[in-house]
Write an enzyme that holds these catalytic residues in place. Structure first.
Site, short mmCIF file in Angstrom:
data_model
loop_
_atom_site.label_atom_id
_atom_site.label_comp_id
_atom_site.label_asym_id
_atom_site.label_seq_id
_atom_site.Cartn_x
_atom_site.Cartn_y
_atom_site.Cartn_z
N LYS A 1 20.83 -14.90 -51.99
CA LYS A 1 21.23 -16.27 -52.34
C LYS A 1 22.72 -16.47 -52.07
O LYS A 1 23.13 -17.47 -51.48
CB LYS A 1 20.91 -16.56 -53.81
CG LYS A 1 19.42 -16.76 -54.06
CD LYS A 1 19.04 -16.87 -55.53
CE LYS A 1 17.52 -16.91 -55.65
NZ LYS A 1 17.03 -17.08 -57.03
N GLN B 1 19.42 -15.90 -62.94
CA GLN B 1 18.28 -15.21 -62.34
C GLN B 1 17.33 -14.69 -63.43
O GLN B 1 17.76 -14.07 -64.40
CB GLN B 1 18.78 -14.06 -61.45
CG GLN B 1 17.71 -13.40 -60.61
CD GLN B 1 17.15 -14.29 -59.50
OE1 GLN B 1 17.77 -15.27 -59.10
NE2 GLN B 1 15.97 -13.97 -59.02
N ASP C 1 17.82 -24.98 -60.10
CA ASP C 1 16.52 -24.31 -60.15
C ASP C 1 15.42 -25.29 -60.57
O ASP C 1 14.24 -25.03 -60.36
CB ASP C 1 16.56 -23.19 -61.20
CG ASP C 1 16.63 -21.80 -60.60
OD1 ASP C 1 16.16 -21.63 -59.45
OD2 ASP C 1 17.14 -20.90 -61.28
N1 L34 Z 1 16.27 -18.46 -61.92
N2 L34 Z 1 14.87 -16.81 -61.15
C1 L34 Z 1 15.44 -18.01 -60.99
N3 L34 Z 1 15.19 -18.78 -59.91
C2 L34 Z 1 14.35 -18.35 -58.93
O1 L34 Z 1 14.05 -19.14 -57.90
C3 L34 Z 1 13.77 -17.08 -59.06
N4 L34 Z 1 12.97 -16.53 -58.07
C4 L34 Z 1 11.84 -15.69 -58.47
C5 L34 Z 1 12.39 -14.63 -59.44
N5 L34 Z 1 13.38 -15.15 -60.37
C6 L34 Z 1 14.03 -16.33 -60.20
C7 L34 Z 1 13.41 -16.16 -56.86
O2 L34 Z 1 14.49 -16.49 -56.40
C8 L34 Z 1 11.42 -15.09 -57.14
N6 L34 Z 1 12.49 -15.39 -56.22
C9 L34 Z 1 12.56 -14.92 -54.88
C10 L34 Z 1 13.64 -15.23 -54.07
C11 L34 Z 1 13.73 -14.76 -52.78
C12 L34 Z 1 12.75 -13.97 -52.26
C13 L34 Z 1 11.66 -13.66 -53.05
C14 L34 Z 1 11.57 -14.14 -54.36
C15 L34 Z 1 12.89 -13.46 -50.86
O3 L34 Z 1 13.84 -13.77 -50.19
N7 L34 Z 1 11.95 -12.63 -50.41
C16 L34 Z 1 12.01 -12.05 -49.09
C17 L34 Z 1 12.14 -10.54 -49.19
C18 L34 Z 1 13.37 -10.12 -49.92
C19 L34 Z 1 13.47 -8.63 -50.13
O4 L34 Z 1 13.48 -7.89 -49.12
O5 L34 Z 1 13.54 -8.20 -51.28
C20 L34 Z 1 10.74 -12.40 -48.35
O6 L34 Z 1 10.76 -12.40 -47.13
O7 L34 Z 1 9.72 -12.66 -49.01
#
Ligand code: L34
Length: 302
Positions: free
Chosen positions: A54, A98, A121
């Site tokens: 982020k 988060q 959010d």
């Molecule tokens: N406050 N908490 C708050 N806001 C959010 O919007 C979230 N979320 C969830 C968990 N807690 C939170 C996220 O940001 C889940 N989440 C999230 C964000 C980004 C990714 C997955 C979940 C993401 O970028 N996933 C990548 C892989 C990243 C890696 O390698 O770890 C993908 O390609 O799916």
């Protein structure tokens, strides 16, 4: 049949370019850039990974970005005081705490403490209510559902009159995406069913879905037999099922798996999102969109 891949990583690029251009324009005209603070409590590996992405993305699009890391034993009162500090900071347009938070902290209290105008959010009850009403009431659609809707629309999948089945009823994904898809308007106007752990026959509901949105957090929960041929399958699961050495960096990285048995599902579905590279990147992109929106609300140009 092999499904068309809906690539979040590709769609993200176009939206981030649009945001970068708009940030530059606003900076030239008003001398201001969007400010985003991410508050991370403790050191959950998944949370560290998401918050890092982020902050990197915020930097890339020209925001002011603040990563505020706090120890796992921070008191609730101290965390609330920190939020109050950012609520009052004019250079900050978006505050993100988060989730999940450590057990000794009341998540609801924390989310309620964020100024709804800076709640990028979309988790504050005021913004949840606005989302439920829909239309022009909506200020900050929550990032993951907003990303899902964007993926469906950009893939060219018809939503009007479609049978949408949402697996999971979390406040972050299931409930808000169901609510968004049921609204009257473009990218929605669907017939929505939410299924969850209390549902009697999961399979029979999934089999009806033209658009199947799975946010259960259970690896391979959805079996290929549950997918209607040609359906659009959106896999929101990011399950860490192990570790491997990255070919690119040589470092240990998590092995991620979705909630859908991807290899077999792609032979039946018409469209499918991969994990990683599907919904996850869109979540982060929509956070940038909301933070820019917050600055624009403040400048009276949204
Ligand atoms: N406050 N908490 C708050 N806001 C959010 O919007 C979230 N979320 C969830 C968990 N807690 C939170 C996220 O940001 C889940 N989440 C999230 C964000 C980004 C990714 C997955 C979940 C993401 O970028 N996933 C990548 C892989 C990243 C890696 O390698 O770890 C993908 O390609 O799916």
């Amino acid at each position: 049949m092999t499904a068309k891949l809906i690539k979040g990583t590709e769609i993200r690029e176009q939206i981030l370019e649009e945001i970068t251009a708009e940030v530059a324009e606003i900076k030239a005209k008003y001398g201001k850039v969007p400010g985003l603070v991410t508050i991370l409590v403790g050191s959950n590996p998944a949370s560290i990974s998401y918050v890092t992405l982020k902050i990197q993305t915020a930097h890339r699009v020209g925001f002011k970005e603040v990563q505020d890391n706090q120890p796992p034993d921070i008191s609730e009162a101290a965390l609330l005081a920190l939020i109050d500090k950012y609520n009052k900071d004019d250079s900050i347009n978006g505050i993100l705490v988060q989730l999940p938070l450590p057990k000794h902290i009341d998540e609801k209290k924390v989310l309620n403490a964020i100024d709804p105008d800076k709640d990028v959010d979309g988790f504050h009850p005021v913004n949840v209510g606005r989302l439920m009403i829909g239309g022009s009431e909506v200020k900050y659609p929550p990032c993951t559902p907003a990303g899902i809707q964007e993926l469906i629309v950009r893939a060219g999948v018809e939503t009007k009159g479609a049978e949408v089945v949402v697996v999971g009823r979390s406040n972050i994904v299931g409930k808000p995406i169901a609510n968004m898809m049921v609204q009257k308007g473009p990218g929605a106007n669907a017939t929505v069913t939410i299924v969850h752990t209390g549902t009697r026959d999961l399979a029979s509901h999934c089999k009806r879905a033209d658009i199947l949105i799975v946010a259960a957090g259970v690896p391979d929960l959805v079996k290929p037999e549950w997918i209607k041929p040609g359906a659009c399958v959106i896999d929101v699961g990011v399950n860490r099922v192990g570790e491997k050495i990255s070919e690119k960096t040589g470092k240990k990285v998590a092995i991620l798996k979705g909630d859908v048995d991807f290899d077999r599902a792609k032979e039946i579905a018409g469209y499918i999102t991969p994990v990683p590279g599907g919904v996850g990147p869109m979540t982060i992109t929509m956070l940038m969109k909301n933070t820019l929106k917050s600055l624009k609300f403040g400048l009276g140009i949204a």
